[in-house]
Design a protein around this motif. Structure first.
Motif, PDB file in Angstrom:
ATOM      1  N   ASP A   1       4.485   6.474   1.455  1.00 24.60           N
ATOM      2  CA  ASP A   1       3.799   7.112   0.328  1.00 24.60           C
ATOM      3  C   ASP A   1       4.878   7.780  -0.504  1.00 24.60           C
ATOM      4  O   ASP A   1       5.438   8.800  -0.118  1.00 24.60           O
ATOM      5  CB  ASP A   1       2.784   8.144   0.845  1.00 24.60           C
ATOM      6  CG  ASP A   1       2.149   8.955  -0.288  1.00 24.60           C
ATOM      7  OD1 ASP A   1       2.449   8.689  -1.477  1.00 24.60           O
ATOM      8  OD2 ASP A   1       1.373   9.875   0.013  1.00 24.60           O
TER       9      ASP A   1
ATOM     10  N   ASP B   1       2.463   9.042  -4.679  1.00 26.64           N
ATOM     11  CA  ASP B   1       1.370   8.323  -5.337  1.00 26.64           C
ATOM     12  C   ASP B   1       1.676   6.857  -5.618  1.00 26.64           C
ATOM     13  O   ASP B   1       0.853   6.156  -6.184  1.00 26.64           O
ATOM     14  CB  ASP B   1       0.896   9.013  -6.615  1.00 26.64           C
ATOM     15  CG  ASP B   1      -0.575   8.747  -6.916  1.00 26.64           C
ATOM     16  OD1 ASP B   1      -1.364   8.664  -5.959  1.00 26.64           O
ATOM     17  OD2 ASP B   1      -0.929   8.600  -8.101  1.00 26.64           O
TER      18      ASP B   1
ATOM     19  N   PHE C   1       2.318   3.671  -3.233  1.00 31.13           N
ATOM     20  CA  PHE C   1       2.266   3.295  -1.830  1.00 31.13           C
ATOM     21  C   PHE C   1       2.932   1.933  -1.644  1.00 31.13           C
ATOM     22  O   PHE C   1       2.731   1.029  -2.457  1.00 31.13           O
ATOM     23  CB  PHE C   1       0.814   3.259  -1.346  1.00 31.13           C
ATOM     24  CG  PHE C   1       0.115   4.583  -1.502  1.00 31.13           C
ATOM     25  CD1 PHE C   1       0.187   5.539  -0.498  1.00 31.13           C
ATOM     26  CD2 PHE C   1      -0.582   4.889  -2.663  1.00 31.13           C
ATOM     27  CE1 PHE C   1      -0.433   6.772  -0.640  1.00 31.13           C
ATOM     28  CE2 PHE C   1      -1.213   6.128  -2.814  1.00 31.13           C
ATOM     29  CZ  PHE C   1      -1.135   7.064  -1.804  1.00 31.13           C
TER      30      PHE C   1
ATOM     31  N   GLY D   1      -5.442   7.205  -3.457  1.00 31.24           N
ATOM     32  CA  GLY D   1      -5.328   7.967  -2.228  1.00 31.24           C
ATOM     33  C   GLY D   1      -6.492   8.920  -2.015  1.00 31.24           C
ATOM     34  O   GLY D   1      -7.066   9.457  -2.962  1.00 31.24           O
TER      35      GLY D   1
ATOM     36  N   ASP E   1       5.418   8.899   7.315  1.00 34.57           N
ATOM     37  CA  ASP E   1       4.345   8.022   6.876  1.00 34.57           C
ATOM     38  C   ASP E   1       4.260   6.789   7.769  1.00 34.57           C
ATOM     39  O   ASP E   1       5.229   6.419   8.432  1.00 34.57           O
ATOM     40  CB  ASP E   1       4.582   7.572   5.437  1.00 34.57           C
ATOM     41  CG  ASP E   1       4.717   8.738   4.466  1.00 34.57           C
ATOM     42  OD1 ASP E   1       4.264   9.849   4.806  1.00 34.57           O
ATOM     43  OD2 ASP E   1       5.290   8.532   3.383  1.00 34.57           O
TER      44      ASP E   1
ATOM     45  N   VAL F   1      -1.655   2.654   3.953  1.00 32.61           N
ATOM     46  CA  VAL F   1      -0.615   3.655   4.192  1.00 32.61           C
ATOM     47  C   VAL F   1      -1.296   4.981   4.494  1.00 32.61           C
ATOM     48  O   VAL F   1      -2.234   5.382   3.798  1.00 32.61           O
ATOM     49  CB  VAL F   1       0.328   3.819   2.983  1.00 32.61           C
ATOM     50  CG1 VAL F   1       1.269   5.009   3.174  1.00 32.61           C
ATOM     51  CG2 VAL F   1       1.147   2.546   2.759  1.00 32.61           C
TER      52      VAL F   1
ATOM     53  N   SER G   1      -0.078   8.956   5.023  1.00 28.60           N
ATOM     54  CA  SER G   1       1.072   9.826   4.898  1.00 28.60           C
ATOM     55  C   SER G   1       1.013  10.964   5.919  1.00 28.60           C
ATOM     56  O   SER G   1      -0.032  11.293   6.454  1.00 28.60           O
ATOM     57  CB  SER G   1       1.163  10.407   3.489  1.00 28.60           C
ATOM     58  OG  SER G   1       0.272  11.507   3.345  1.00 28.60           O
TER      59      SER G   1
ATOM     60  N   SER H   1      -4.404   5.546   1.673  1.00 25.05           N
ATOM     61  CA  SER H   1      -4.728   4.645   0.585  1.00 25.05           C
ATOM     62  C   SER H   1      -4.658   3.218   1.088  1.00 25.05           C
ATOM     63  O   SER H   1      -3.858   2.905   1.981  1.00 25.05           O
ATOM     64  CB  SER H   1      -3.752   4.832  -0.593  1.00 25.05           C
ATOM     65  OG  SER H   1      -4.119   4.016  -1.699  1.00 25.05           O
TER      66      SER H   1
END
Length: 202
Positions: free
Chosen positions: A113, A116, A118, A134, A180, A191, A193, A199
């Motif tokens: 991540d 914002d 990914f 996300g 992550d 993903v 984090s 997300s």
């Protein structure tokens, strides 16, 4: 836009070392729909590393080798992908000539991540990136591909996401423990984090 780019660069530079993931029912490389319904259950793992913490051997190999390809990422930066061995790839994320981060797969997918944006690097050297989408955990969230994620906080900079299928059955668990984690879940890229943001993208 310039300020946002600076923030993203700083965030990427600060990311550290490998993340653990155990995810049953998924396998990299696009498993069949039957696997999504519980057949062929398998455990995989994922991690990422940054340029500053990549293994010496991997860094040296990448310096000697030429990238197998270069790919533009969702935020306008690029990824240089190197093949280091069987199911062993390294991707350098580069912006304006600077290496901001490095993801490495070695028998497992890698995820990041990046403020914002990914990014998932898969076992076969494919890179998938996207912006936004996300969800901040803890909570239960609908993901791309029909999955649902139940995100819980289990410690400082440690979050766990149970990946649920139809009827609420648990098909896998994605865990970010100070770092992550990412995975290719049958063509759905996920993903999670260390800050609890999840997300997914197809």
């Amino acid at each position: 836009m310039t300020t946002r780019r600076t923030v993203r660069s700083a965030a990427l530079a600060a990311v550290v070392a490998a993340a653990a993931l155990s995810l049953t029912g998924f396998q990299s490389g696009g498993a069949s729909g039957a696997d999504r319904d519980g057949a062929g259950v398998r455990t995989v793992a994922a991690h990422h590393v940054t340029a500053s913490t990549a293994s010496t051997a991997s860094s040296a190999s990448a310096r000697k080798a030429s990238p197998v390809r270069t790919q533009k990422l969702a935020d306008g930066s690029k990824a240089e992908i190197y093949e280091l061995g069987a199911q062993h790839y390294l991707a350098k994320i580069i912006s304006r000539g600077d290496v901001l981060a490095t993801l490495e797969t070695n028998d497992r997918d890698a995820g990041l991540d990046a403020n914002d944006m990914f990014v998932v690097l898969t076992l076969d050297g494919q890179v998938h990136s996207w912006m936004g989408g996300g969800h901040q955990g803890p909570g239960t969230f609908k993901l791309a591909g029909g999955w649902t994620a139940k995100v819980t906080k289990v410690g400082e900079l440690r979050y766990r996401a149970q990946i649920l299928g139809h009827g609420g059955a648990v098909y896998g668990t994605l865990e970010a423990n100070e770092q992550d984690a990412g995975v290719d879940a049958n063509g759905v890229y996920i993903v999670l984090s260390a800050g609890g943001v999840i997300s997914a993208h197809m």
